[in-house]
Design an enzyme around this catalytic site. Structure first.
Site, short mmCIF file in Angstrom:
data_model
loop_
_atom_site.label_atom_id
_atom_site.label_comp_id
_atom_site.label_asym_id
_atom_site.label_seq_id
_atom_site.Cartn_x
_atom_site.Cartn_y
_atom_site.Cartn_z
N HIS A 12 4.35 43.93 11.69
CA HIS A 12 4.96 44.20 10.20
C HIS A 12 3.65 43.89 9.40
CE1 HIS A 12 8.85 43.38 12.27
NE2 HIS A 12 8.29 42.62 13.18
N HIS A 190 14.48 45.97 16.99
CA HIS A 190 14.10 44.65 17.75
C HIS A 190 15.77 44.29 18.39
CE1 HIS A 190 10.95 44.49 15.06
NE2 HIS A 190 10.76 43.23 15.04
N GLU A 193 15.21 39.41 21.50
CA GLU A 193 14.11 38.17 21.26
C GLU A 193 14.90 36.88 21.16
OE1 GLU A 193 12.57 38.28 17.36
OE2 GLU A 193 10.86 37.18 17.86
N ASP A 272 3.47 39.42 14.01
CA ASP A 272 3.15 39.09 12.44
C ASP A 272 1.74 38.11 12.69
OD1 ASP A 272 5.58 39.62 10.70
OD2 ASP A 272 6.27 38.81 12.43
ZN LIG Z 1 8.98 42.02 15.12
#
Ligand SMILES: [Zn+2]
Length: 313
Positions: A12, A190, A193, A272
């Site tokens: 990201h 996504h 997760e 990130d």
């Molecule tokens: Zn991500």
């Protein structure tokens, strides 16, 4: 060290905003930060879960205001990624995180597109932009975002789905993903997760995604693993992120080897990098040290990253 081509497919761009750049941009834009120095800011980078990270992540974005800011952010990432061996980067950006605080969509897209267009010439990294929907915002906003991006002919290669996962299943976004596919965009999401394996099924069956971002929880469901293997659906796994957000307790316990051995098209990415302890090369180094990743396994992961990319598609 391998010199094979490497694609980063799960990063990201807002998550590459490093503390020194936060202070630089705050000064450029005349914004008062609630931290007196970099040390005070960095002390906040201890997360208990996905939401605790997202709170800081969205707060720090307040320094991004102009097209120039977004271009500088992306250039800094491409420079760092190239130094880590990345030759291809398909990067996410979160338009709603900016438009919701009054930054024009045009400024976001213009800045990122400018940096992306010159990334190969400047840094030897070919690139593409994937606009990501914030799944914890109203579904109607996602539809409007896609319409706005299409109306302005934004140079994006795909549509993604990110932010707080639990409680926001892929099934909410069937219409917007159908429209994106009809418009010729690649689609990814996504899933798996913090959310359950069920969300991965939904992303495949309802959104018809081409890659699953994260997806580590697929290992809880043998039938799902078999399907992902049979259909060669890539998983963009982010090991250091998984540890920092407590998805996996310790890097030593990361199932990356198990995923390779089961035949999943697994890739390694940084998610990130400014928040989770490093860039894609740092993720490989940490896996090598703590999981004992072999040269052969690294080659498989590099090869998977190129296979899983949208180069030429
Ligand atoms: Zn991500």
């Amino acid at each position: 060290m391998t010199t094979l081509p490497l694609a980063e497919l799960h990063m990201h761009i807002e998550g590459s905003l490093e503390p020194p750049q936060i202070f630089e941009l705050a000064e450029r834009n005349g914004i008062a930060l609630p931290y007196s120095d970099i040390g005070e800011l960095e002390a906040l980078y201890e997360f208990t879960d996905l939401q605790s990270f997202l709170n800081l992540y969205y707060a720090n974005m307040s320094v991004l205001r102009t097209a120039e800011d977004f271009a500088d952010l992306a250039r800094a990432y491409f420079r760092r990624a190239a130094a880590g061996g990345v030759t291809r980067a398909e990067i996410f950006f979160d338009p709603q995180a900016h438009t919701d605080r009054g930054v024009p969509l045009e400024a976001v897209v213009e800045g990122l597109a400018e940096a992306s267009a010159s990334s190969e010439r400047e840094f030897g990294v070919t690139s593409g932009l994937i606009a990501s929907i914030l799944r914890d915002k109203p579904v109607l906003h996602a539809n409007k975002l896609l319409d706005d991006l299409l109306a302005m002919k934004a140079p994006i290669i795909g549509l993604g789905l990110d932010s707080a996962e639990a409680g926001f299943p892929p099934s909410l976004f069937v219409d917007v993903f159908a429209k994106a596919r009809a418009e010729g965009l690649h689609v990814v999401a996504h899933a798996g997760e913090e959310g359950p394996a069920e969300y991965i099924w939904e992303a495949l069956d309802l959104l018809k995604v081409e890659r699953i971002d994260h997806g580590v929880r697929c290992l809880e469901d043998d039938a799902l693993v078999n399907r992902l293997v049979d259909e060669e659906v890539p998983l963009t796994v982010c090991p250091l992120s998984n540890v920092r957000l407590k998805v996996i307790p310790d890097l030593k316990d990361h199932p990356i080897r198990q995923m390779i051995e089961r035949g999943l098209v697994v890739t390694v990415n940084s998610d990130d990098p400014a928040y989770f302890g490093g860039y894609v090369d740092d993720n490989f180094a940490a896996l090598t040290e703590q999981v004992g990743l072999t040269e052969r396994e690294r080659e498989i992961l590099y090869d998977n990253s190129i296979r899983a990319s949208f180069i030429g598609r």
